[in-house]
Scaffold this active site. Sequence first.
Site, mmCIF file in Angstrom:
data_model
loop_
_atom_site.group_PDB
_atom_site.id
_atom_site.type_symbol
_atom_site.label_atom_id
_atom_site.label_comp_id
_atom_site.label_asym_id
_atom_site.label_seq_id
_atom_site.Cartn_x
_atom_site.Cartn_y
_atom_site.Cartn_z
ATOM 1 N N GLY A 54 5.509 70.897 26.349
ATOM 2 C CA GLY A 54 5.332 72.302 26.708
ATOM 3 C C GLY A 54 5.047 73.251 25.561
ATOM 4 O O GLY A 54 4.431 74.290 25.748
ATOM 5 N N GLU A 109 10.488 75.525 21.180
ATOM 6 C CA GLU A 109 10.496 75.170 22.600
ATOM 7 C C GLU A 109 9.713 76.212 23.394
ATOM 8 O O GLU A 109 9.656 77.381 23.009
ATOM 9 C CB GLU A 109 11.966 75.099 23.052
ATOM 10 C CG GLU A 109 12.231 74.939 24.530
ATOM 11 C CD GLU A 109 11.831 73.602 25.112
ATOM 12 O OE1 GLU A 109 10.698 73.166 24.860
ATOM 13 O OE2 GLU A 109 12.649 73.007 25.842
ATOM 14 N N ASP A 110 9.112 75.791 24.486
ATOM 15 C CA ASP A 110 8.356 76.729 25.319
ATOM 16 C C ASP A 110 9.296 77.656 26.080
ATOM 17 O O ASP A 110 9.211 78.871 25.983
ATOM 18 C CB ASP A 110 7.425 75.975 26.285
ATOM 19 C CG ASP A 110 8.128 74.881 27.096
ATOM 20 O OD1 ASP A 110 9.338 74.658 26.898
ATOM 21 O OD2 ASP A 110 7.456 74.241 27.929
ATOM 22 N N GLY A 115 19.184 75.170 29.192
ATOM 23 C CA GLY A 115 19.474 74.921 27.780
ATOM 24 C C GLY A 115 20.093 73.568 27.510
ATOM 25 O O GLY A 115 20.414 73.238 26.370
ATOM 26 N N THR A 117 18.870 70.443 27.632
ATOM 27 C CA THR A 117 18.085 69.534 26.794
ATOM 28 C C THR A 117 18.237 69.913 25.322
ATOM 29 O O THR A 117 18.506 69.061 24.473
ATOM 30 C CB THR A 117 16.591 69.610 27.189
ATOM 31 O OG1 THR A 117 16.492 69.562 28.610
ATOM 32 C CG2 THR A 117 15.801 68.482 26.577
ATOM 33 N N LEU A 118 18.091 71.204 25.050
ATOM 34 C CA LEU A 118 18.153 71.652 23.664
ATOM 35 C C LEU A 118 19.536 71.482 23.065
ATOM 36 O O LEU A 118 19.671 71.127 21.898
ATOM 37 C CB LEU A 118 17.766 73.130 23.588
ATOM 38 C CG LEU A 118 16.294 73.410 23.364
ATOM 39 C CD1 LEU A 118 16.079 74.893 23.218
ATOM 40 C CD2 LEU A 118 15.794 72.691 22.121
ATOM 41 N N PHE A 162 9.153 80.397 38.661
ATOM 42 C CA PHE A 162 8.553 79.220 38.041
ATOM 43 C C PHE A 162 7.255 79.642 37.375
ATOM 44 O O PHE A 162 6.307 80.062 38.031
ATOM 45 C CB PHE A 162 8.315 78.096 39.044
ATOM 46 C CG PHE A 162 8.053 76.800 38.338
ATOM 47 C CD1 PHE A 162 9.093 76.043 37.830
ATOM 48 C CD2 PHE A 162 6.746 76.373 38.117
ATOM 49 C CE1 PHE A 162 8.854 74.878 37.115
ATOM 50 C CE2 PHE A 162 6.496 75.206 37.407
ATOM 51 C CZ PHE A 162 7.546 74.454 36.903
ATOM 52 N N ASP A 169 3.711 73.825 32.478
ATOM 53 C CA ASP A 169 2.980 73.116 33.529
ATOM 54 C C ASP A 169 3.712 73.078 34.849
ATOM 55 O O ASP A 169 4.914 73.341 34.941
ATOM 56 C CB ASP A 169 2.733 71.661 33.100
ATOM 57 C CG ASP A 169 4.012 70.824 33.193
ATOM 58 O OD1 ASP A 169 5.037 71.248 32.619
ATOM 59 O OD2 ASP A 169 4.003 69.776 33.849
ATOM 60 N N ARG A 175 -1.418 73.952 32.205
ATOM 61 C CA ARG A 175 -0.998 74.149 30.810
ATOM 62 C C ARG A 175 -2.039 74.938 30.022
ATOM 63 O O ARG A 175 -1.711 75.614 29.045
ATOM 64 C CB ARG A 175 -0.804 72.798 30.104
ATOM 65 C CG ARG A 175 0.394 71.989 30.580
ATOM 66 C CD ARG A 175 0.675 70.870 29.582
ATOM 67 N NE ARG A 175 1.535 69.822 30.114
ATOM 68 C CZ ARG A 175 2.869 69.852 30.085
ATOM 69 N NH1 ARG A 175 3.501 70.888 29.577
ATOM 70 N NH2 ARG A 175 3.570 68.844 30.573
HETATM 71 P P1 IMP Z 1 16.542 73.195 30.380
HETATM 72 O O1 IMP Z 1 16.983 71.939 29.698
HETATM 73 O O2 IMP Z 1 17.196 73.403 31.731
HETATM 74 O O3 IMP Z 1 16.663 74.425 29.504
HETATM 75 O O4 IMP Z 1 15.011 72.985 30.773
HETATM 76 C C1 IMP Z 1 13.989 73.405 29.927
HETATM 77 C C2 IMP Z 1 12.702 72.680 30.264
HETATM 78 O O5 IMP Z 1 12.415 72.772 31.679
HETATM 79 C C3 IMP Z 1 11.537 73.332 29.569
HETATM 80 O O6 IMP Z 1 11.265 72.698 28.348
HETATM 81 C C4 IMP Z 1 10.402 73.167 30.542
HETATM 82 O O7 IMP Z 1 9.746 71.943 30.297
HETATM 83 C C5 IMP Z 1 11.064 73.110 31.891
HETATM 84 N N1 IMP Z 1 10.991 74.419 32.569
HETATM 85 C C6 IMP Z 1 12.007 75.278 32.813
HETATM 86 N N2 IMP Z 1 11.594 76.370 33.457
HETATM 87 C C7 IMP Z 1 10.256 76.211 33.638
HETATM 88 C C8 IMP Z 1 9.221 77.040 34.233
HETATM 89 O O8 IMP Z 1 9.441 78.159 34.747
HETATM 90 N N3 IMP Z 1 7.957 76.529 34.221
HETATM 91 C C9 IMP Z 1 7.646 75.320 33.668
HETATM 92 N N4 IMP Z 1 8.583 74.530 33.087
HETATM 93 C C10 IMP Z 1 9.869 74.970 33.073
HETATM 94 MG MG MG Z 2 9.501 71.443 27.955
#
Ligand code: IMP
Ligand code: MG
Length: 184
Positions: A54, A109-110, A115, A117-118, A162, A169, A175
């Site tokens: 992303g 990060e995009d 949070g 994953t991070l 979203f 994506d 993307r």
């Molecule tokens: P987290 O671990 O819940 O913070 O998820 C973050 C990841 O989910 C991001 O790196 C994106 O790949 C994906 N993501 C979360 N929200 C969106 C969105 O609104 N559009 C597209 N991808 C998203």
């Molecule tokens: Mg991502």
Amino acid sequence: MLSTPDILRRTGGKAVKSIVFDQATIAAKVAELGARITAAYPDGELLVLGLLKGSFIFLSDLVRTIERPIQVDFLVASSYGDGKVSSGTVRLLYDPETRLEGKHILLVEDIIDTGKTLQRLMALLDTRRPESLSICALLDKQLATECRPEVRFVGFRAPAAFLVGYGLDHAENYRHLPFIADLE
Ligand code: IMP
Ligand code: MG
């Protein structure tokens, strides 16, 4: 600003609900983040790590606004579990070949949603003994979850929608859109 026909040509006829951040707004914000990052790291080695996939467009624009020497590498992470609920583990599908020890690491990060994953990636990267470890995210949904990592550089507060475009994506589509849109 792109016209409606310009947008529909890019999406294959799918109308977006609204454009949340247009190209000029994104470019101004990326330049501001680059200036802040330049100022925040007066000394030492800085390794900018883009979290794929992303962040690829954001990262490529961001690094060109950073006015100091940097190294650039990437990370590909995968959380695994039963497919619905995260197992609480993160696995690196691509591990940067660049040494992390003793360097300032900026994880790019995009968008941050929960949070999770991070948070896990930060714990993993911390074991590599970097000089510092910080996060730069273009968008932050700012959900109040207990596992939220501290995000040092944030572009925009994102609406609870979203979003697609500028690297984000939906099933690998959209993307390439030069703006960020609410797909609905
Ligand atoms: P987290 O671990 O819940 O913070 O998820 C973050 C990841 O989910 C991001 O790196 C994106 O790949 C994906 N993501 C979360 N929200 C969106 C969105 O609104 N559009 C597209 N991808 C998203
Ligand atoms: Mg991502």
